[in-house]
Design an enzyme around this catalytic site. Structure first.
Site, PDB file in Angstrom:
ATOM      1  N   LYS A  16      29.523  11.229   0.718  1.00  0.00           N
ATOM      2  CA  LYS A  16      30.809  10.962   1.384  1.00  0.00           C
ATOM      3  C   LYS A  16      31.813  10.327   0.421  1.00  0.00           C
ATOM      4  O   LYS A  16      32.980  10.682   0.426  1.00  0.00           O
ATOM      5  CB  LYS A  16      30.623  10.003   2.589  1.00  0.00           C
ATOM      6  CG  LYS A  16      29.711  10.525   3.680  1.00  0.00           C
ATOM      7  CD  LYS A  16      29.732   9.624   4.917  1.00  0.00           C
ATOM      8  CE  LYS A  16      29.246   8.218   4.673  1.00  0.00           C
ATOM      9  NZ  LYS A  16      27.831   8.106   4.289  1.00  0.00           N
ATOM     10  N   ARG A  92      30.420   4.118  12.757  1.00  0.00           N
ATOM     11  CA  ARG A  92      28.977   4.226  12.570  1.00  0.00           C
ATOM     12  C   ARG A  92      28.211   4.008  13.869  1.00  0.00           C
ATOM     13  O   ARG A  92      26.984   4.088  13.865  1.00  0.00           O
ATOM     14  CB  ARG A  92      28.530   3.192  11.553  1.00  0.00           C
ATOM     15  CG  ARG A  92      28.424   3.743  10.124  1.00  0.00           C
ATOM     16  CD  ARG A  92      28.062   2.605   9.239  1.00  0.00           C
ATOM     17  NE  ARG A  92      27.288   2.868   8.088  1.00  0.00           N
ATOM     18  CZ  ARG A  92      27.770   3.061   6.859  1.00  0.00           C
ATOM     19  NH1 ARG A  92      29.058   3.179   6.664  1.00  0.00           N
ATOM     20  NH2 ARG A  92      26.972   3.163   5.836  1.00  0.00           N
ATOM     21  N   ARG A 126      19.876   6.233  -7.454  1.00  0.00           N
ATOM     22  CA  ARG A 126      21.307   6.046  -7.739  1.00  0.00           C
ATOM     23  C   ARG A 126      21.547   4.788  -8.573  1.00  0.00           C
ATOM     24  O   ARG A 126      20.925   3.755  -8.358  1.00  0.00           O
ATOM     25  CB  ARG A 126      22.059   5.941  -6.408  1.00  0.00           C
ATOM     26  CG  ARG A 126      23.539   5.625  -6.582  1.00  0.00           C
ATOM     27  CD  ARG A 126      24.320   5.972  -5.366  1.00  0.00           C
ATOM     28  NE  ARG A 126      24.094   5.051  -4.260  1.00  0.00           N
ATOM     29  CZ  ARG A 126      24.733   5.134  -3.092  1.00  0.00           C
ATOM     30  NH1 ARG A 126      25.598   6.115  -2.879  1.00  0.00           N
ATOM     31  NH2 ARG A 126      24.490   4.274  -2.135  1.00  0.00           N
ATOM     32  N   ARG A 159      22.296  -0.723  -6.573  1.00  0.00           N
ATOM     33  CA  ARG A 159      22.806  -1.493  -5.435  1.00  0.00           C
ATOM     34  C   ARG A 159      21.634  -2.149  -4.726  1.00  0.00           C
ATOM     35  O   ARG A 159      20.579  -1.540  -4.586  1.00  0.00           O
ATOM     36  CB  ARG A 159      23.523  -0.541  -4.458  1.00  0.00           C
ATOM     37  CG  ARG A 159      25.009  -0.465  -4.663  1.00  0.00           C
ATOM     38  CD  ARG A 159      25.640   0.649  -3.872  1.00  0.00           C
ATOM     39  NE  ARG A 159      25.373   0.605  -2.427  1.00  0.00           N
ATOM     40  CZ  ARG A 159      25.995   1.378  -1.537  1.00  0.00           C
ATOM     41  NH1 ARG A 159      26.916   2.240  -1.940  1.00  0.00           N
ATOM     42  NH2 ARG A 159      25.720   1.290  -0.259  1.00  0.00           N
ATOM     43  N   ARG A 170      18.356   1.757   6.253  1.00  0.00           N
ATOM     44  CA  ARG A 170      19.692   2.360   6.419  1.00  0.00           C
ATOM     45  C   ARG A 170      19.585   3.729   7.080  1.00  0.00           C
ATOM     46  O   ARG A 170      20.427   4.097   7.907  1.00  0.00           O
ATOM     47  CB  ARG A 170      20.390   2.497   5.064  1.00  0.00           C
ATOM     48  CG  ARG A 170      20.914   1.171   4.559  1.00  0.00           C
ATOM     49  CD  ARG A 170      21.174   1.221   3.075  1.00  0.00           C
ATOM     50  NE  ARG A 170      22.356   1.971   2.730  1.00  0.00           N
ATOM     51  CZ  ARG A 170      22.553   2.516   1.520  1.00  0.00           C
ATOM     52  NH1 ARG A 170      21.647   2.401   0.580  1.00  0.00           N
ATOM     53  NH2 ARG A 170      23.667   3.155   1.267  1.00  0.00           N
TER      54      ARG A 170
HETATM   55  P1  AMP Z   1      28.101   2.354   2.671  1.00  0.00           P
HETATM   56  O1  AMP Z   1      28.576   2.122   1.284  1.00  0.00           O
HETATM   57  O2  AMP Z   1      29.071   3.138   3.497  1.00  0.00           O
HETATM   58  O3  AMP Z   1      26.699   2.914   2.730  1.00  0.00           O
HETATM   59  O4  AMP Z   1      28.042   0.903   3.379  1.00  0.00           O
HETATM   60  C1  AMP Z   1      27.257  -0.122   2.851  1.00  0.00           C
HETATM   61  C2  AMP Z   1      26.953  -1.154   3.929  1.00  0.00           C
HETATM   62  O5  AMP Z   1      28.177  -1.724   4.436  1.00  0.00           O
HETATM   63  C3  AMP Z   1      26.246  -0.610   5.154  1.00  0.00           C
HETATM   64  O6  AMP Z   1      24.844  -0.503   4.968  1.00  0.00           O
HETATM   65  C4  AMP Z   1      26.615  -1.679   6.191  1.00  0.00           C
HETATM   66  O7  AMP Z   1      25.876  -2.871   5.989  1.00  0.00           O
HETATM   67  C5  AMP Z   1      28.062  -1.969   5.825  1.00  0.00           C
HETATM   68  N1  AMP Z   1      28.991  -1.066   6.535  1.00  0.00           N
HETATM   69  C6  AMP Z   1      29.790  -0.108   6.007  1.00  0.00           C
HETATM   70  N2  AMP Z   1      30.492   0.521   6.954  1.00  0.00           N
HETATM   71  C7  AMP Z   1      30.144  -0.055   8.131  1.00  0.00           C
HETATM   72  C8  AMP Z   1      30.498   0.162   9.490  1.00  0.00           C
HETATM   73  N3  AMP Z   1      31.378   1.116   9.846  1.00  0.00           N
HETATM   74  N4  AMP Z   1      29.928  -0.623  10.424  1.00  0.00           N
HETATM   75  C9  AMP Z   1      29.055  -1.595  10.103  1.00  0.00           C
HETATM   76  N5  AMP Z   1      28.644  -1.835   8.847  1.00  0.00           N
HETATM   77  C10 AMP Z   1      29.184  -1.076   7.862  1.00  0.00           C
END
Ligand code: AMP
Length: 219
Positions: A16, A92, A126, A159, A170
């Site tokens: 994404k 989400r 990654r 990360r 996740r």
């Molecule tokens: P991502 O980089 O999009 O995988 O996001 C990393 C982390 O940020 C996720 O595992 C959540 O802990 C938090 N996060 C990102 N977007 C959201 C969302 N829309 N709602 C809740 N937590 C989020």
């Protein structure tokens, strides 16, 4: 119609971030990403929002969702400042989807589809540049010099939430909370499923034609 309003949905590791960057550049719109916004504010004080933890950090490192009130506020502010946008990492869960429907209309909903097995391989290998945020992979996308970013010379790191236990969590959180969101958007007239297991250039080709077909963008 103004600039396109695009939503990109899909599990962690589906691509994404990369494809949203392409979309933002091609159409000259904002890339709004809750993951990056939260990573840049991991230690902000959210205790006044009646949350279990006082900062986003603990939720993120475990791979859990940060509470809706925090994320909704980030998105609301970012979208109010944007004309066109590609929204990445939100909504989400169904509550966030409901909140988003009260903020703005969406023209195109892209759903990137990748199998769980492939996602585990992608996420656990990654590596991310601590300088510019570029992504590499220990097997599929190696930098010229191990551990060093090809672009800016920064150091490559894993990360915290790409470690094995967090990855599994996740993906479980995605299956439980975000799959119903995607099912709901399948009825949206701008919905399109994209095979995210193709090479990145082909994924981009499919996205670009889907956006041109569905949003009123100038050539
Ligand atoms: P991502 O980089 O999009 O995988 O996001 C990393 C982390 O940020 C996720 O595992 C959540 O802990 C938090 N996060 C990102 N977007 C959201 C969302 N829309 N709602 C809740 N937590 C989020």
């Amino acid at each position: 119609m103004g600039q396109p309003h695009i939503l990109i949905l899909g599990p962690p590791g589906a691509g994404k971030g990369t494809q949203s960057g392409n979309i933002a550049e091609e159409y000259g719109i904002e890339h709004v990403t809750t993951g990056d916004a939260l990573r840049g504010n991991k230690d902000m004080d959210i205790s006044d929002m009646d949350t279990e933890y006082d900062t986003p950090r603990a939720y993120m490192e475990a791979g859990d969702l940060v509470p809706d009130a925090v994320v909704n506020a980030i998105v609301e502010e970012a979208l109010s400042a944007a004309d066109g946008f590609v929204l990445d990492g939100y909504p989400r869960n169904l509550e966030q989807a409901e909140e988003l429907s009260g903020m703005t209309d969406i023209d195109v909903v892209l759903s990137l589809e990748v199998s769980r097995e492939e996602l585990v391989d992608r996420l656990s290998g990654r590596r991310v540049c601590d300088g510019c945020g570029a992504n590499f992979h220990v097997e599929f996308d190696q930098p010229a010099e191990e551990g060093i970013c090809d672009g800016c010379g920064g150091e490559l790191e894993q990360r915290e939430d790409d470690r094995p236990e967090a990855v599994e969590n996740r993906l479980d959180v995605f299956d439980e909370n975000t799959t119903p969101v995607i099912e709901q958007y399948q009825d949206h007239e701008g919905f399109v499923a994209i095979d995210g297991e193709q090479p990145p250039a082909e994924v981009w080709g499919a996205i670009d034609s889907a956006v041109r077909e569905r949003a009123n963008v100038s050539e």
